[in-house]
Design an enzyme around this catalytic site. Structure first.
Site, PDB file in Angstrom:
ATOM      1  N   ASP A  99      -2.917  38.620  64.045  1.00 27.00           N
ATOM      2  CA  ASP A  99      -2.426  37.301  64.748  1.00 27.00           C
ATOM      3  C   ASP A  99      -2.317  36.720  65.691  1.00 27.00           C
ATOM      4  OD1 ASP A  99      -0.303  35.975  65.638  1.00 27.00           O
ATOM      5  OD2 ASP A  99       1.181  37.396  66.300  1.00 27.00           O
TER       6      ASP A  99
ATOM      7  N   ARG B 270      -2.168  32.803  72.033  1.00 26.45           N
ATOM      8  CA  ARG B 270      -1.254  33.102  72.870  1.00 26.45           C
ATOM      9  C   ARG B 270      -1.943  34.532  73.536  1.00 26.45           C
ATOM     10  NH1 ARG B 270       0.659  31.394  67.978  1.00 26.45           N
ATOM     11  NH2 ARG B 270       0.885  32.955  67.008  1.00 26.45           N
ATOM     12  N   ASN B 271      -2.124  35.481  72.004  1.00 19.00           N
ATOM     13  CA  ASN B 271      -1.997  36.560  72.031  1.00 19.00           C
ATOM     14  C   ASN B 271      -3.596  37.143  72.603  1.00 19.00           C
ATOM     15  OD1 ASN B 271       0.371  37.445  71.113  1.00 19.00           O
ATOM     16  ND2 ASN B 271      -0.287  37.111  68.681  1.00 19.00           N
TER      17      ASN B 271
ATOM     18  N   ASP C 182      -2.663  42.203  71.764  1.00 20.00           N
ATOM     19  CA  ASP C 182      -1.004  42.288  71.212  1.00 20.00           C
ATOM     20  C   ASP C 182      -1.600  42.216  69.127  1.00 20.00           C
ATOM     21  OD1 ASP C 182       1.901  41.562  71.657  1.00 20.00           O
ATOM     22  OD2 ASP C 182       0.155  40.709  72.620  1.00 20.00           O
TER      23      ASP C 182
END
Ligand code: ADE
Length: 304
Positions: free
Chosen positions: A165, A169-170, A183
């Site tokens: 992922d 955003r991570n 994450d």
């Protein structure tokens, strides 16, 4: 209920050295919240270091006695125990022998790379130069962020850890604008819902996924490289959402027919070639994180 918790806890093989006394932890505001858990700002008093206060981030579950959340948190803790790299989020400790379980990670003062990029774009548009240490992202920053992410990912690939992922955003941004991959775990958390397509019980970050992940749910170092290409595009566009205007449901067929995002206006042909290489249909044709990192390093050398 306590029995239930301990049953799950004993499925893991945790090193006791991480256990931290929760009385020494002062919890503060919520930094982020997702489907499986939340992250809080917190403080610890460092006894060894002249009693100075250190800001940290604490990951915990949202609902008590929820086995899905608990497994997600404990499996992330398990993975974090094994990693150590300047561009990967660092585990500091955990309060895991009793409830509620907490894992303590380093605090990244600028939050997610995505939010930093978007804020920096706003500043630029407003002609503002600096708010809370956020500065307009320069061409050198684009290369530096990309290079740092490659180094973190290259390390994860070396220890055979597939992220699954990777997205802006991570990636968290720490003091000195150091990028930290974060994450990862078996069950992913969801901090920005619109990026994930609801599919049965899972939410899937379709626009970051390679065609083979979309088709067969396979995840490899090479599917992480595809996602990295999307992250590169996010950095260059200062946090735009990939494939603007394209509904996630249509993406798979578009990709299979050869469609790729075009070169953003402010992207050099040289960097666009790197992004396109990450989006090769054949996973074997995609570059390694090592090769990508070397490229960004040499481009950085040229603009220093
Ligand atoms: N949001 C999620 N994790 C964080 C962290 N480690 N530092 C700052 N903000 C965060």
């Amino acid at each position: 209920q306590k029995e239930n918790y301990l049953q799950t806890y004993h499925k893991f093989d945790f090193d006791a050295k991480w256990e931290f006394d929760r009385d020494k932890l002062t919890l503060d505001t919520t930094l982020g919240e997702g489907e499986f858990g939340k992250v809080l700002k917190a403080y610890i008093q460092e006894i060894d270091k002249d009693n100075s206060i250190r800001t940290v981030a604490v990951k915990t579950i949202k609902t008590k006695n929820n086995s899905v959340e608990l497994l997600a948190l404990l499996s992330e803790f398990q993975l974090l125990q094994e990693v150590s790299h300047p561009n990967v989020i660092k585990l500091l400790g955990a309060c895991i022998k009793s409830e509620p379980p907490l894992i303590i990670i380093e605090y990244c003062c600028f939050g997610s790379l995505r939010s930093y990029l978007r804020l920096s774009r706003k500043l630029e548009e407003a002609g503002d130069l600096n708010i809370d240490g956020v500065e307009p992202v320069t061409a050198t920053d684009v290369l530096s962020f990309s290079w740092q992410i490659c180094k973190g990912m290259s390390y994860l690939a070396d220890i055979k850890l597939v992220h699954r992922d990777l997205a802006a955003r991570n990636v968290l941004l720490a003091e000195g604008r150091v990028c930290k991959i974060s994450d990862f775990g078996l069950t992913r958390d969801v901090y920005e819902d619109d990026a994930y397509l609801k599919k049965s019980k899972d939410r899937v970050p379709v626009k970051w996924m390679s065609p083979e992940s979309l088709a067969d749910h396979v995840y490899t170092a090479k599917t992480d490289v595809w996602s990295f290409g999307i992250v590169g595009w996010e950095i260059i566009t200062l946090g735009a959402t990939p494939y603007p205007g394209i509904p996630p449901q249509n993406l798979y067929h578009l990709l299979r027919s050869g469609y790729r995002m075009e070169r953003p206006e402010n992207c050099s042909p040289e960097i666009y070639m790197l992004l396109e290489a990450c989006w090769a249909d054949d996973p074997m044709k995609r570059p390694s994180f090592k090769a990508l990192g070397a490229k960004f390093e040499s481009l950085l050398g040229k603009c220093a």
